[in-house]
Design an enzyme around this catalytic site. Structure first.
Site, PDB file in Angstrom:
ATOM      1  N   LYS A 199       0.827  -1.214   0.000  1.00 57.06           N
ATOM      2  CA  LYS A 199       0.000   0.000   0.000  1.00 57.06           C
ATOM      3  C   LYS A 199       0.864   1.268   0.000  1.00 57.06           C
ATOM      4  CE  LYS A 199      -3.600  -2.520  -0.258  1.00 57.06           C
ATOM      5  NZ  LYS A 199      -4.501  -3.094   0.716  1.00 57.06           N
TER       6      LYS A 199
HETATM    7  C1  LIG Z   1      -5.505  -4.261   0.985  1.00 56.48           C
HETATM    8  C2  LIG Z   1      -6.971  -4.028   1.039  1.00 56.48           C
HETATM    9  C3  LIG Z   1      -7.717  -4.279   2.193  1.00 56.48           C
HETATM   10  C4  LIG Z   1      -7.148  -4.997   3.377  1.00 56.48           C
HETATM   11  O1  LIG Z   1      -6.109  -4.365   3.995  1.00 56.48           O
HETATM   12  P1  LIG Z   1      -5.309  -5.163   5.153  1.00 56.48           P
HETATM   13  O2  LIG Z   1      -4.593  -4.062   5.872  1.00 56.48           O
HETATM   14  O3  LIG Z   1      -4.388  -6.116   4.455  1.00 56.48           O
HETATM   15  O4  LIG Z   1      -6.305  -5.841   6.000  1.00 56.48           O
HETATM   16  C5  LIG Z   1      -9.048  -3.922   2.219  1.00 56.48           C
HETATM   17  N1  LIG Z   1      -9.637  -3.369   1.147  1.00 56.48           N
HETATM   18  C6  LIG Z   1      -8.964  -3.147   0.009  1.00 56.48           C
HETATM   19  C7  LIG Z   1      -9.681  -2.508  -1.134  1.00 56.48           C
HETATM   20  C8  LIG Z   1      -7.615  -3.486  -0.098  1.00 56.48           C
HETATM   21  O5  LIG Z   1      -6.955  -3.295  -1.240  1.00 56.48           O
END
Ligand SMILES: *Cc1c(COP(=O)(O)O)cnc(C)c1O
Length: 405
Positions: A199
């Site tokens: 991210k």
């Molecule tokens: C990565 C992601 C999540 C989950 O994030 P985590 O921190 O790994 O739980 C939720 N929604 C979307 C759209 C994502 O891309």
């Protein structure tokens, strides 16, 4: 004998540029911050978490921030904070990550999948109304700013018959997304961010919930750590009391001070990283706009907001085999991905989620064309150009073959 996994010899042609799809860049400052915490004698939720929460809230302009173990747990906690009856309906886009829908299930609520526009990748007021017509008035809704693009949350909430306070924003892609000149984070009941390895603010794992609602923030603060009325840090401070109560069925979803200290260091780099993401998107735009088989990612209309460029999802012309293009790019050293397999196509959600009888034609059509190109701050201009050249070769040949048929 030591094993060095990177030491395997591999013949790489001189002209070949390796382009990884993602890059989990933990800066030297963040590494040092982690080490400082490891040596401090207090590694779990404490001072660093509180400081990171304050700095993150400031960054997105929200009154409160609650650090959690993941965005997935953040969405679950945010939904639980409404105290809805078991089985209440929660609308969600089918073009999202499976974890965001698992969160609805684990909160004891019923996910209602909403189809998306085949260009924006996000629900429209019309697809929201289809879902409401099929299953009835929802109690809440999650909205994802897909790829970092700006979702029209007010229009979607209105179509669902919900207030903005009843909307939980999935901002996993949206650190850096702005509505007008306001960052995403304070518009709705709760907004959930992700610090997963790929991210925009990578820590490896972690998440943050922001809200302007003080009561919700207080509830979330307790619920993220077993629902205990006093957190461990304060209990173990000199003079702190060992006594606590449990007022909720809380989760074990706290963030460690190691992650938080890294997060504080990473956050100082974020404005520059966001600038670089925008530059990369602009370079892709320029080169890919001449390719007949490639449609550029949707973005906010001028003046309405800012794209965070978490992803750069192109759409291939109908008839171009996306999976063949992925294989050809991989053979040339270019990593790509697809965001996402629509949730209704996954076995479990096909069985348990509510899927409108009008179908998911927008998401199904979009899915076959979707391709996410590498976009991360350390991508070089040379790597971007290599991706574009490989994509031109892979698509032009298929496009002219298609035209000749
Ligand atoms: C990565 C992601 C999540 C989950 O994030 P985590 O921190 O790994 O739980 C939720 N929604 C979307 C759209 C994502 O891309």
């Amino acid at each position: 004998m030591t094993t060095r996994i990177n030491a395997v010899p591999r013949a790489v042609p001189a002209e070949e540029v390796q382009v990884p799809f993602a890059d989990c860049y933990i800066t030297a400052a963040a590494q040092n911050a982690a080490l400082r915490v490891l040596r401090s004698g207090w590694v779990t939720t404490g001072r660093e978490v509180a400081a990171f929460e304050g700095e993150f809230a400031g960054y997105v302009g929200a009154d409160h921030a609650i650090a959690v173990s993941s965005c997935t747990h953040g969405i679950e906690l945010a939904l639980r904070s409404y105290g809805l009856p078991r089985g209440s309906l929660v609308l969600t886009s089918t073009m999202t990550f499976c974890g965001a829908v698992q969160a609805i299930v684990h909160a004891g609520l019923q996910p209602v999948l909403v189809d998306v526009d085949a260009i924006t990748g996000m629900p429209t007021p019309a697809t929201v109304r289809d879902a409401v017509r099929a299953f009835g008035q929802p109690a809440a809704m999650t909205v994802v700013h897909w790829a970092g693009d700006l979702a029209d949350v007010p229009a979607l909430a209105e179509a669902a018959g919900l207030t903005l306070d009843q909307v939980v924003v999935d901002a996993a892609h949206a650190i850096g997304t702005y509505e007008g000149s306001t960052p995403i984070g304070s518009q709705c009941g709760a907004t959930c961010f992700s610090f997963y390895a790929t991210k925009n603010l990578p820590l490896g794992e972690g998440g943050m919930i922001t809200t302007d609602n003080a009561d919700r923030a207080g509830w979330l603060h307790q619920a993220r750590l077993h629902g205990m009325t006093a957190d461990a840090w304060r209990r173990y401070l000199p003079g702190g009391s060992w006594r606590y109560d449990v007022a909720e069925a809380g989760l074990k979803a706290n963030m460690t001070d190691i992650q938080a200290a890294m997060g504080r260091a990473q956050l100082t780099h974020l404005p520059r990283w966001q600038e670089r993401r925008a530059q990369i998107a602009a370079r892709y735009d320029l080169q890919l706009s001449t390719l007949p088989a490639v449609a550029l990612p949707h973005r906010p209309a001028p003046g309405t907001g800012t794209h965070a460029w978490h992803l750069y999802p192109i759409r291939l012309a109908a008839g171009i085999e996306r999976d063949e293009v992925i294989a050809e790019l991989a053979a040339r050293g270019v990593g790509t991905s697809v965001h996402f397999i629509p949730v209704h196509q996954l076995t479990y959600f096909g069985q348990v989620a509510s899927i409108p009888p009008s179908g998911m034609s927008g998401a199904d059509a979009l899915f076959d064309q979707l391709l996410s190109l590498p976009i991360h701050p350390r991508l070089t201009d040379g790597q971007i150009d290599a991706v574009c050249a490989a994509l031109a070769d892979a698509t032009l040949r298929r496009f002219s073959r298609k035209g000749a048929e």
